[in-house]
Design an enzyme around this catalytic site. Structure first.
Site, mmCIF file in Angstrom:
data_model
loop_
_atom_site.group_PDB
_atom_site.id
_atom_site.type_symbol
_atom_site.label_atom_id
_atom_site.label_comp_id
_atom_site.label_asym_id
_atom_site.label_seq_id
_atom_site.Cartn_x
_atom_site.Cartn_y
_atom_site.Cartn_z
ATOM 1 C CG HIS A 185 8.421 -29.393 -0.013
ATOM 2 N ND1 HIS A 185 9.005 -30.590 -0.342
ATOM 3 C CD2 HIS A 185 9.178 -28.872 0.983
ATOM 4 C CE1 HIS A 185 10.055 -30.799 0.438
ATOM 5 N NE2 HIS A 185 10.188 -29.764 1.250
ATOM 6 C CE LYS A 241 -12.357 1.470 1.086
ATOM 7 N NZ LYS A 241 -11.804 2.492 1.971
ATOM 8 C CD GLU A 286 -3.343 -0.037 2.029
ATOM 9 O OE1 GLU A 286 -4.340 -0.748 1.886
ATOM 10 O OE2 GLU A 286 -3.127 0.589 3.072
#
Ligand code: PA5
Length: 451
Positions: A314, A428, A293
């Site tokens: 793995h 948003k 951010e």
């Protein structure tokens, strides 16, 4: 050993295209970026409250947090910490780092062993239903954390949990079991908390969400969970002083910022934070938010990824060893485990492991760390080591602050404002429009036509 030591000697492998001279050349720029954080003359300077935060936390503030935590610990078996992003990840990361890996096997019990769980960090119906089912036979309380006081995810969770608490304990009982951490005066949560008479803590205006773990945002849930918040803050304060005063070569934040800046400029666009301790996995989540951010804007920034090793050797090991050579690795290394566990000799040795007999598992882990580092370096993945003597509240506090400081420095070196997050608004807006929020009708229509 210092609380946090940063080693960058393994970034100078031929494939990384970074030399010691490049780091030297970067030194003035990095020192200037560090200085800007202290002088307050850089971008986003209204959000620099975290820089001197650890050393300015008073005993009275810590006592108030601890007292509120004791009330919640006495009232509830399970305390639900509600928040998202910076209002969630720090507490979750530190709590996991400082808890036993199997603590959840012990039944929660108020006053003795209350448990902190998290909500409001997603909008999953199943998560919400399962949480409410899981807590139905326990006494509950909640800490609702939102700086803006308007974020949708925690607001939905709080509506549901508050309703449950009020139904069970009445309005008066609810007021003892709900604590809000929010802005001093703004936002829906502040209004609601004042109206209902909840205990509140303030998130300082000048501390952004992802830099807020050492405010009540992180400290209150951690105190409730029994974490030694004084040691956490003391570790951070020690690192605050070190990263402010120490010269470049002894300054972990400046060294780390310089190394990752040099690697980015040499084409290494992805940084993988690795650790060999599963309980540090959520430090990786917190770190990803901090760097993602802060730096990912204006078409720039290192992409932060994280792995837990050796498990992920793995799964992601193949890619790290031989995939696209745009990676570098930052490995958190813990010098001493908290516990010892020896591998014994076996008479039959059917598994062929007797060459390990008498060794502690930690020694095997150490050789895995060193062997993997050399393999990755040979494969073209430069390696930065972040060394901690052990995992405890003091060293974790120091680690958090070191990463915050280096993030501010790196962001300035990148030329962005590391303290805003304008891109977070896009989803948003669309979500509100699709949900039919008043005022978003036109956008909603346009979006639906595209689906
Ligand atoms: O770092 C940030 O600012 C964000 O991640 C916020 O912490 C997150 O969006 C939650 O915001 P708020 O605390 O206002 O609910």
């Amino acid at each position: 050993m210092k609380s946090v030591n940063v080693r960058i000697d393994k970034i100078f492998a031929p494939a990384s295209a970074v030399t010691a001279a490049d780091i030297d050349a970067l030194r003035p720029e990095i020192e200037q970026a560090n200085e800007l954080l202290h002088s307050g003359k850089g971008k986003g300077n209204d959000f620099l409250g975290w820089v001197n935060l650890p050393s300015s936390i008073t005993e009275a503030q810590l006592s108030e947090i601890q007292a509120a935590a004791e009330v919640l610990r006495g009232e509830a078996d399970i305390i639900i910490a509600i928040g998202i992003g910076g209002s969630y990840l720090g507490a979750k990361a530190v709590l996991e780092a400082l808890s036993g890996s199997f603590d959840s096997l012990t039944a929660p019990k108020k006053g003795v062993n209350p448990r902190v769980v998290f909500a409001g960090q997603n909008i999953s119906e199943d998560y919400t239903w399962e949480l409410m089912e899981a807590v139905k036979n326990y006494d509950i309380a909640t800490i609702v954390i939102s700086k803006s006081g308007t974020t949708t995810e925690p607001a939905i969770a709080f509506r549901i949990i508050r309703d449950q608490i009020e139904k069970r304990y009445g309005k008066e009982g609810a007021a003892r079991r709900i604590v809000a951490v929010t802005d001093e005066s703004k936002g829906a949560l502040r209004k609601l908390a004042d109206t209902e008479g909840y205990k509140t803590f303030v998130i300082p205006d000048n501390v952004g969400g992802r830099y807020s773990v050492l405010t009540p945002v992180g400290l209150l849930p951690l105190a409730v969970a029994g974490v030694d918040i004084r040691a956490l803050v003391a570790g951070a304060a020690e690192m605050e002083k070190l990263t402010a005063d120490a010269p470049f070569g002894e300054n972990p934040a400046m060294l780390y910022a310089a190394a990752r800046t040099a690697l980015y400029r040499a084409g290494k666009k992805v940084e993988i934070l690795a650790s060999y301790e599963p309980k540090l996995q959520n430090i990786g989540e917190w770190w990803k938010q901090l760097y993602g951010e802060s730096e990912g804007k204006e078409g720039k920034g290192i992409f932060p990824a994280s792995v837990t090793l050796t498990a992920d050797l793995h799964s992601m090991g193949q890619y790290i060893q031989e995939g696209e050579r745009t990676l570098f690795e930052t490995v958190i290394r813990i010098a001493e485990p908290a516990h010892t566990f020896k591998i014994e000799a076996d008479k039959e040795n059917l598994d062929g492991l007797n060459f390990l007999a008498g060794k502690h598992i930690g020694e095997v882990n150490k050789m895995a760390i060193l062997g993997t580092m050399l393999a990755h370096v040979d494969g073209g993945v430069p390696n930065i080591a972040v060394e901690l003597p052990k995992i405890d509240a003091h060293t974790i506090g120091a680690l958090l602050y070191m990463f915050e400081k280096a993030c501010g420095i790196s962001g300035y070196a990148l030329g962005v404002n590391p303290f805003d997050q304008p891109g977070v608004e896009a989803y948003k807006k669309n979500m509100f429009a699709l949900l039919g929020k008043p005022g978003y009708e036109k956008e909603g229509e346009a979006l639906r036509a595209r689906l």
